[in-house]
Design a protein around this motif. Structure first.
Motif, PDB file in Angstrom:
ATOM      1  N   PRO A   1     -17.810  -9.651  58.484  1.00 17.42           N
ATOM      2  CA  PRO A   1     -18.636 -10.584  58.125  1.00 17.42           C
ATOM      3  C   PRO A   1     -18.866  -9.637  56.793  1.00 17.42           C
ATOM      4  O   PRO A   1     -18.589  -7.997  57.375  1.00 17.42           O
ATOM      5  N   THR A   2     -19.315  -9.448  55.611  1.00 21.50           N
ATOM      6  CA  THR A   2     -19.770  -8.239  54.784  1.00 21.50           C
ATOM      7  C   THR A   2     -21.140  -7.668  55.744  1.00 21.50           C
ATOM      8  O   THR A   2     -21.914  -8.862  56.211  1.00 21.50           O
ATOM      9  N   PRO A   3     -21.382  -6.642  55.104  1.00 25.64           N
ATOM     10  CA  PRO A   3     -22.227  -6.349  54.807  1.00 25.64           C
ATOM     11  C   PRO A   3     -24.495  -7.135  55.196  1.00 25.64           C
ATOM     12  O   PRO A   3     -24.829  -6.617  55.740  1.00 25.64           O
ATOM     13  N   GLU A   4     -24.538  -8.237  53.428  1.00 22.21           N
ATOM     14  CA  GLU A   4     -25.380  -8.586  53.214  1.00 22.21           C
ATOM     15  C   GLU A   4     -25.494  -9.868  55.682  1.00 22.21           C
ATOM     16  O   GLU A   4     -26.371 -10.092  55.634  1.00 22.21           O
ATOM     17  N   LYS A   5     -24.566 -10.411  54.993  1.00 20.08           N
ATOM     18  CA  LYS A   5     -24.167 -11.082  56.493  1.00 20.08           C
ATOM     19  C   LYS A   5     -24.646 -10.295  57.665  1.00 20.08           C
ATOM     20  O   LYS A   5     -25.170 -11.005  58.626  1.00 20.08           O
ATOM     21  N   VAL A   6     -23.977  -9.159  58.277  1.00 13.87           N
ATOM     22  CA  VAL A   6     -24.376  -8.329  59.099  1.00 13.87           C
ATOM     23  C   VAL A   6     -25.800  -8.351  59.515  1.00 13.87           C
ATOM     24  O   VAL A   6     -26.776  -9.033  60.740  1.00 13.87           O
ATOM     25  N   GLU A   7     -26.566  -7.871  58.179  1.00 19.19           N
ATOM     26  CA  GLU A   7     -28.268  -8.072  58.088  1.00 19.19           C
ATOM     27  C   GLU A   7     -29.114  -9.102  58.137  1.00 19.19           C
ATOM     28  O   GLU A   7     -30.193  -9.240  58.853  1.00 19.19           O
ATOM     29  N   ALA A   8     -28.190 -10.250  57.967  1.00 17.20           N
ATOM     30  CA  ALA A   8     -28.586 -11.380  58.213  1.00 17.20           C
ATOM     31  C   ALA A   8     -28.233 -11.977  59.357  1.00 17.20           C
ATOM     32  O   ALA A   8     -30.051 -12.498  59.783  1.00 17.20           O
ATOM     33  N   ILE A   9     -27.854 -11.369  60.199  1.00 12.22           N
ATOM     34  CA  ILE A   9     -27.959 -12.074  61.481  1.00 12.22           C
ATOM     35  C   ILE A   9     -28.189 -11.250  62.362  1.00 12.22           C
ATOM     36  O   ILE A   9     -29.266 -11.634  63.003  1.00 12.22           O
ATOM     37  N   LYS A  10     -28.764  -9.482  62.132  1.00  9.66           N
ATOM     38  CA  LYS A  10     -29.781  -9.153  63.704  1.00  9.66           C
ATOM     39  C   LYS A  10     -31.297  -9.550  62.714  1.00  9.66           C
ATOM     40  O   LYS A  10     -32.075  -9.956  63.598  1.00  9.66           O
ATOM     41  N   ASP A  11     -31.293 -10.169  61.062  1.00 11.30           N
ATOM     42  CA  ASP A  11     -32.652 -10.545  61.060  1.00 11.30           C
ATOM     43  C   ASP A  11     -32.908 -12.295  61.882  1.00 11.30           C
ATOM     44  O   ASP A  11     -33.797 -12.112  62.522  1.00 11.30           O
ATOM     45  N   ALA A  12     -31.393 -12.772  62.112  1.00  6.91           N
ATOM     46  CA  ALA A  12     -31.933 -13.669  62.606  1.00  6.91           C
ATOM     47  C   ALA A  12     -32.229 -13.813  64.020  1.00  6.91           C
ATOM     48  O   ALA A  12     -33.123 -14.461  65.192  1.00  6.91           O
ATOM     49  N   LEU A  13     -31.221 -12.630  64.490  1.00 13.95           N
ATOM     50  CA  LEU A  13     -31.574 -12.237  66.062  1.00 13.95           C
ATOM     51  C   LEU A  13     -32.933 -11.792  65.806  1.00 13.95           C
ATOM     52  O   LEU A  13     -33.555 -11.550  67.613  1.00 13.95           O
ATOM     53  N   LYS A  14     -33.619 -11.360  65.614  1.00 13.48           N
ATOM     54  CA  LYS A  14     -34.950 -10.167  65.637  1.00 13.48           C
ATOM     55  C   LYS A  14     -35.443 -11.637  66.042  1.00 13.48           C
ATOM     56  O   LYS A  14     -37.013 -11.449  66.280  1.00 13.48           O
ATOM     57  N   ASN A  15     -36.008 -12.658  64.703  1.00 18.08           N
ATOM     58  CA  ASN A  15     -36.942 -13.682  64.851  1.00 18.08           C
ATOM     59  C   ASN A  15     -36.578 -14.324  66.105  1.00 18.08           C
ATOM     60  O   ASN A  15     -37.563 -15.302  66.639  1.00 18.08           O
ATOM     61  N   PHE A  16     -35.680 -14.388  66.786  1.00 21.78           N
ATOM     62  CA  PHE A  16     -34.399 -15.418  68.116  1.00 21.78           C
ATOM     63  C   PHE A  16     -35.218 -14.457  69.112  1.00 21.78           C
ATOM     64  O   PHE A  16     -36.267 -15.199  70.020  1.00 21.78           O
ATOM     65  N   GLY A  17     -35.993 -13.177  68.755  1.00 23.23           N
ATOM     66  CA  GLY A  17     -36.667 -11.661  70.027  1.00 23.23           C
ATOM     67  C   GLY A  17     -35.092 -11.903  70.884  1.00 23.23           C
ATOM     68  O   GLY A  17     -35.309 -11.827  72.329  1.00 23.23           O
ATOM     69  N   ILE A  18     -33.828 -12.435  70.223  1.00 23.61           N
ATOM     70  CA  ILE A  18     -32.049 -11.996  71.554  1.00 23.61           C
ATOM     71  C   ILE A  18     -32.717 -10.271  71.119  1.00 23.61           C
ATOM     72  O   ILE A  18     -32.333  -9.816  71.765  1.00 23.61           O
TER      73      ILE A  18
END
Length: 52
Positions: A34-51
């Motif tokens: 994944p591109t760095p932008e996608k990595v950050e988006a995935i990390k943000d989503a994981l934080k949003n879901f409390g993972i």
């Protein structure tokens, strides 16, 4: 977002992964990273879901 990208980010973060009974030792096609932008988006989503 491809599930392989999400799995790669989860592995990098050291999050638990479930066992896959039909895992393949060697991939038929090379895996794209994944591109760095996608990595950050995935990390943000994981934080949003409390993972994370």
């Amino acid at each position: 977002m491809h599930t392989a990208y999400i799995a790669e980010v989860k592995r990098d973060l050291g999050l638990p992964m479930h066992d896959v009974p039909n895992v393949v030792e060697e991939l038929k096609n090379s895996r794209k990273h994944p591109t760095p932008e996608k990595v950050e988006a995935i990390k943000d989503a994981l934080k949003n879901f409390g993972i994370v």
